[in-house]
Design a protein around this motif. Sequence first.
Motif, PDB file in Angstrom:
ATOM      1  N   ASP A  81       0.868  -1.187   0.000  1.00  0.00           N
ATOM      2  CA  ASP A  81       0.000   0.000   0.000  1.00  0.00           C
ATOM      3  C   ASP A  81       0.895   1.224   0.000  1.00  0.00           C
ATOM      4  OD1 ASP A  81      -1.921   1.871   0.215  1.00  0.00           O
ATOM      5  OD2 ASP A  81      -2.602   1.309   2.225  1.00  0.00           O
ATOM      6  N   ALA A  82       1.115   1.775  -1.184  1.00  0.00           N
ATOM      7  CA  ALA A  82       2.013   2.918  -1.322  1.00  0.00           C
ATOM      8  C   ALA A  82       1.323   4.224  -1.002  1.00  0.00           C
ATOM      9  CB  ALA A  82       2.578   2.942  -2.742  1.00  0.00           C
ATOM     10  N   ASN A  83       0.025   4.176  -0.759  1.00  0.00           N
ATOM     11  CA  ASN A  83      -0.700   5.393  -0.388  1.00  0.00           C
ATOM     12  C   ASN A  83      -0.386   5.799   1.045  1.00  0.00           C
ATOM     13  OD1 ASN A  83      -1.881   5.620  -2.862  1.00  0.00           O
ATOM     14  ND2 ASN A  83      -3.679   4.421  -2.290  1.00  0.00           N
ATOM     15  N   GLU A  84       0.024   4.815   1.814  1.00  0.00           N
ATOM     16  CA  GLU A  84       0.376   5.088   3.215  1.00  0.00           C
ATOM     17  C   GLU A  84       1.788   5.673   3.266  1.00  0.00           C
ATOM     18  OE1 GLU A  84      -1.094   4.293   6.350  1.00  0.00           O
ATOM     19  OE2 GLU A  84      -2.988   4.085   5.259  1.00  0.00           O
ATOM     20  N   TYR A  85       2.072   6.443   4.285  1.00  0.00           N
ATOM     21  CA  TYR A  85       3.449   6.897   4.474  1.00  0.00           C
ATOM     22  C   TYR A  85       3.856   6.623   5.926  1.00  0.00           C
ATOM     23  CZ  TYR A  85       7.733   9.470   4.633  1.00  0.00           C
ATOM     24  OH  TYR A  85       9.047   9.791   4.790  1.00  0.00           O
ATOM     25  N   PRO A  86       4.853   5.815   6.175  1.00  0.00           N
ATOM     26  CA  PRO A  86       5.615   5.050   5.185  1.00  0.00           C
ATOM     27  C   PRO A  86       4.767   3.910   4.606  1.00  0.00           C
ATOM     28  CG  PRO A  86       6.297   4.453   7.397  1.00  0.00           C
ATOM     29  CD  PRO A  86       5.306   5.552   7.562  1.00  0.00           C
ATOM     30  N   ALA A  87       5.176   3.392   3.461  1.00  0.00           N
ATOM     31  CA  ALA A  87       4.398   2.364   2.767  1.00  0.00           C
ATOM     32  C   ALA A  87       4.157   1.162   3.682  1.00  0.00           C
ATOM     33  CB  ALA A  87       5.132   1.909   1.512  1.00  0.00           C
ATOM     34  N   ARG A  88       2.974   0.546   3.502  1.00  0.00           N
ATOM     35  CA  ARG A  88       2.629  -0.593   4.342  1.00  0.00           C
ATOM     36  C   ARG A  88       2.561  -1.848   3.465  1.00  0.00           C
ATOM     37  NH1 ARG A  88      -2.021   0.021   8.801  1.00  0.00           N
ATOM     38  NH2 ARG A  88      -0.550   1.621   9.424  1.00  0.00           N
ATOM     39  N   LEU A  89       3.154  -2.932   3.943  1.00  0.00           N
ATOM     40  CA  LEU A  89       3.153  -4.198   3.204  1.00  0.00           C
ATOM     41  C   LEU A  89       2.271  -5.194   3.947  1.00  0.00           C
ATOM     42  CD1 LEU A  89       5.683  -3.032   1.719  1.00  0.00           C
ATOM     43  CD2 LEU A  89       6.582  -5.362   1.778  1.00  0.00           C
ATOM     44  N   TYR A  90       1.282  -5.760   3.258  1.00  0.00           N
ATOM     45  CA  TYR A  90       0.441  -6.811   3.825  1.00  0.00           C
ATOM     46  C   TYR A  90       0.908  -8.143   3.232  1.00  0.00           C
ATOM     47  CZ  TYR A  90      -2.526  -2.855   5.062  1.00  0.00           C
ATOM     48  OH  TYR A  90      -2.997  -1.682   5.558  1.00  0.00           O
ATOM     49  N   VAL A  91       1.299  -9.048   4.097  1.00  0.00           N
ATOM     50  CA  VAL A  91       1.813 -10.338   3.605  1.00  0.00           C
ATOM     51  C   VAL A  91       0.907 -11.461   4.100  1.00  0.00           C
ATOM     52  CG1 VAL A  91       3.822 -11.856   3.477  1.00  0.00           C
ATOM     53  CG2 VAL A  91       4.138  -9.405   3.769  1.00  0.00           C
ATOM     54  N   ASP A  92       0.523 -12.347   3.177  1.00  0.00           N
ATOM     55  CA  ASP A  92      -0.283 -13.522   3.536  1.00  0.00           C
ATOM     56  C   ASP A  92       0.630 -14.509   4.278  1.00  0.00           C
ATOM     57  OD1 ASP A  92      -1.777 -15.781   3.729  1.00  0.00           O
ATOM     58  OD2 ASP A  92      -2.207 -15.972   1.585  1.00  0.00           O
ATOM     59  N   ALA A  93       0.360 -14.693   5.565  1.00  0.00           N
ATOM     60  CA  ALA A  93       1.220 -15.569   6.385  1.00  0.00           C
ATOM     61  C   ALA A  93       0.614 -16.957   6.563  1.00  0.00           C
ATOM     62  CB  ALA A  93       1.468 -14.934   7.749  1.00  0.00           C
ATOM     63  N   THR A  94      -0.410 -17.293   5.741  1.00  0.00           N
ATOM     64  CA  THR A  94      -1.055 -18.608   5.867  1.00  0.00           C
ATOM     65  C   THR A  94      -0.019 -19.734   5.779  1.00  0.00           C
ATOM     66  OG1 THR A  94      -2.978 -17.673   4.748  1.00  0.00           O
ATOM     67  CG2 THR A  94      -2.910 -20.060   4.946  1.00  0.00           C
ATOM     68  N   ASP A  95       0.780 -19.697   4.702  1.00  0.00           N
ATOM     69  CA  ASP A  95       1.805 -20.721   4.499  1.00  0.00           C
ATOM     70  C   ASP A  95       3.131 -20.175   5.032  1.00  0.00           C
ATOM     71  OD1 ASP A  95       3.744 -22.438   3.614  1.00  0.00           O
ATOM     72  OD2 ASP A  95       2.928 -22.662   1.589  1.00  0.00           O
ATOM     73  N   PRO A  96       3.643 -20.739   6.126  1.00  0.00           N
ATOM     74  CA  PRO A  96       4.872 -20.205   6.731  1.00  0.00           C
ATOM     75  C   PRO A  96       6.067 -20.203   5.773  1.00  0.00           C
ATOM     76  CG  PRO A  96       3.826 -21.789   8.188  1.00  0.00           C
ATOM     77  CD  PRO A  96       3.103 -21.874   6.889  1.00  0.00           C
TER      78      PRO A  96
ATOM     79  N   ASN B  91      -2.455 -15.470   9.599  1.00  0.00           N
ATOM     80  CA  ASN B  91      -1.791 -16.426  10.481  1.00  0.00           C
ATOM     81  C   ASN B  91      -0.654 -15.683  11.177  1.00  0.00           C
ATOM     82  OD1 ASN B  91      -0.773 -18.732  11.726  1.00  0.00           O
ATOM     83  ND2 ASN B  91       0.213 -19.510   9.866  1.00  0.00           N
ATOM     84  N   PRO B  92      -1.005 -14.796  12.112  1.00  0.00           N
ATOM     85  CA  PRO B  92       0.025 -13.963  12.742  1.00  0.00           C
ATOM     86  C   PRO B  92       1.129 -14.819  13.363  1.00  0.00           C
ATOM     87  CG  PRO B  92      -2.179 -13.242  13.358  1.00  0.00           C
ATOM     88  CD  PRO B  92      -2.347 -14.522  12.624  1.00  0.00           C
ATOM     89  N   GLY B  93       2.358 -14.407  13.110  1.00  0.00           N
ATOM     90  CA  GLY B  93       3.489 -15.180  13.617  1.00  0.00           C
ATOM     91  C   GLY B  93       3.854 -16.309  12.677  1.00  0.00           C
ATOM     92  N   ALA B  94       3.105 -16.436  11.576  1.00  0.00           N
ATOM     93  CA  ALA B  94       3.328 -17.501  10.585  1.00  0.00           C
ATOM     94  C   ALA B  94       3.525 -18.842  11.257  1.00  0.00           C
ATOM     95  CB  ALA B  94       4.517 -17.147   9.689  1.00  0.00           C
ATOM     96  N   ARG B  95       2.554 -19.195  12.118  1.00  0.00           N
ATOM     97  CA  ARG B  95       2.640 -20.472  12.841  1.00  0.00           C
ATOM     98  C   ARG B  95       2.480 -21.650  11.875  1.00  0.00           C
ATOM     99  NH1 ARG B  95      -2.108 -20.465  16.278  1.00  0.00           N
ATOM    100  NH2 ARG B  95      -1.364 -22.448  17.101  1.00  0.00           N
ATOM    101  N   THR B  96       3.152 -22.738  12.176  1.00  0.00           N
ATOM    102  CA  THR B  96       3.094 -23.923  11.313  1.00  0.00           C
ATOM    103  C   THR B  96       1.796 -24.701  11.526  1.00  0.00           C
ATOM    104  OG1 THR B  96       5.477 -24.063  11.519  1.00  0.00           O
ATOM    105  CG2 THR B  96       4.389 -25.986  10.620  1.00  0.00           C
ATOM    106  N   GLN B  97       1.359 -24.796  12.798  1.00  0.00           N
ATOM    107  CA  GLN B  97       0.193 -25.649  13.103  1.00  0.00           C
ATOM    108  C   GLN B  97      -1.073 -25.284  12.334  1.00  0.00           C
ATOM    109  OE1 GLN B  97       2.231 -24.679  15.526  1.00  0.00           O
ATOM    110  NE2 GLN B  97       2.462 -26.261  17.094  1.00  0.00           N
ATOM    111  N   PRO B  98      -1.462 -24.008  12.315  1.00  0.00           N
ATOM    112  CA  PRO B  98      -2.707 -23.712  11.596  1.00  0.00           C
ATOM    113  C   PRO B  98      -2.666 -24.149  10.137  1.00  0.00           C
ATOM    114  CG  PRO B  98      -2.032 -21.830  12.895  1.00  0.00           C
ATOM    115  CD  PRO B  98      -0.904 -22.808  12.964  1.00  0.00           C
ATOM    116  N   TYR B  99      -1.510 -24.007   9.530  1.00  0.00           N
ATOM    117  CA  TYR B  99      -1.378 -24.369   8.126  1.00  0.00           C
ATOM    118  C   TYR B  99      -1.416 -25.888   7.937  1.00  0.00           C
ATOM    119  CZ  TYR B  99       0.477 -24.444   3.386  1.00  0.00           C
ATOM    120  OH  TYR B  99       0.647 -24.646   2.040  1.00  0.00           O
TER     121      TYR B  99
END
Lengths: 360, 220
Positions: A101-116, A154-162
């Motif tokens: 999201d480059a509209n934010e300052y500083p830019a914000r990155l959203y990452v899918d943490a489903t698969d660690p 999947n905050p913390g990119a935990r292995t178990q949920p995946y």
Amino acid sequence: MSTINRMVMLALKEALQLIRDRATLGMLLGVPLIQFTLFGFAVELTPRTLSVTVVASQGKSATRIERWLKSASFGARVSSAPSLQSAQDRLRRGETLVVVDANEYPARLYVDATDPVLYLHAKTAIDRVLRSLSAPADEQEESVRAVRVVELYNPGARTQPYLVSGLVGLILTMTLVMMSALTVARERERGTLESLLALRVRSLELCIGKLTPYLLLGFLQGALILAVARLAFEIPLRGSLMLIAAAAVVFAGANLALGFLFSTLARVQMQAMQMTFFFFLPSSLLSGFMFPFSAMPAWARVLGETLPLTHFLRIIRGVTLRNVESGYVIGELAPIAAFAIVVGFAALVSCQRALRAGPA
Amino acid sequence: MCTAQVSELAPTSDAVREPLVTLTAVGRFAGDRAALADISLVIRSGEIHGLLGPNGSGKTTLLRILAGIWHPHVGRIEYPGAPVRIGYVPQRFCLYDELTVGENLGFQAAMRGRNTTPVARVLSDFSLEALASRRSAALSDGERQRLMLAAAMLSQPTLLLLDEPTTALDTASRRSLWSLLRREATHGTAVVLTSHELADGAQCDSTTRLSEGRLEERSR
């Protein structure tokens, strides 16, 4: 006759039996070939590309970030989205791994943490980009280096949920294909098929009658695994349980149809088990259960797309972790349903042939 | 099992026996080999017909064709009269070990649909009441044979087919079986059984001797 002679005779007899049992011989030679092919050519831990979606209303900012991403060595596949909402929808559907999201300052990155594994890959790639923007830092580069990373689903990119959510699909595949593969083969092996034939049983009656208890069993098994996953591993359930239930019925039907096909082809239960193993191996390796689907080469992905487990894993992980909508689930259910229809038809034809052939 | 004496149940005279099934030049192949070739046969109501011959002579193949389990590759089967209800007893135990005697009969009755004899009556007719709740796996060979026969009789068959029914039976059980078959024949049921024993052939009203899939001798 001496003990040695007797042992030699036993070994010869065993070798003859083995050579003449084509199914076992095929398995002994075929399984290593499949394993070599899958492990050697298909399985990859690191994706070759990273799908990134950039959201920016200010053209300059987007262009700059895209240029940085594309110039990085990890081969980013960059696309743009008109709004953060649409970009996050793509993220939820698994169509992209990172949203910038480059509209934010500083830019914000959203990452899918489903698969660690994929998350780690994305994180490493982003860090590399940021590190590459080294001094002398001007104001623009500074804005990129100050980027904030948000882990989604999947905050913390935990292995178990995946893994645990994926286990539902894997266990159902294993047990349902195996159990249904034994049905007709067991009747034939025990001689009870002769009695059913004398009762003029039809292939559709045999198929539905034999598979219904296993469908219910599969449903119960799925519910049990989900309950354990929730209670013991604190796996979240963010989406609709009804969606999972509906998907589980179609998925169980596809697996049962395949098992039933094996059962009508096999002469004995052992052969049916061997066929099950032949299917189970690629299912577990090419579906994305153990290794990232997007990391596999194109031919392996095409093969993986034909497997019901691939789509069910996307559904179960999508519903439990990412709260995907019903449209996504229906889209993934369609190939499973197509598989069930095609294989189910083949199973009925094969069953008719088996019934015509009669008892052993 | 049945307690009626053979002497009390005299065979029906040939004059009243109607043709039930007619086989004309029937044959079947097992791969390239003819398992059965050019068999013509008439099975009549109320008659006990024996298919005799050594192992591999085609007796079971012919019986399975009569039972409708296999179709003949050549020739034809005709049923000149009313629809035929078939009861079939294979040589090998073909019911479910995990089910009790009562459950097995209940399953067989349900699969046969309407117009079946009530399970309780069949249990009584075949002296199986005491075994009704026993799992089939725990039955003796004789009891299993009786159970299979009871299952075959559920549909009140007009054609009763038995594959080597006497093989695993002791003398008393054989006598009992023959009494039962004669009783059924007296009631108009056509009975066809296979055997490789001449003693069984002597009990039949008519016999067909097979050898290597071909008709060798017929007697009445």
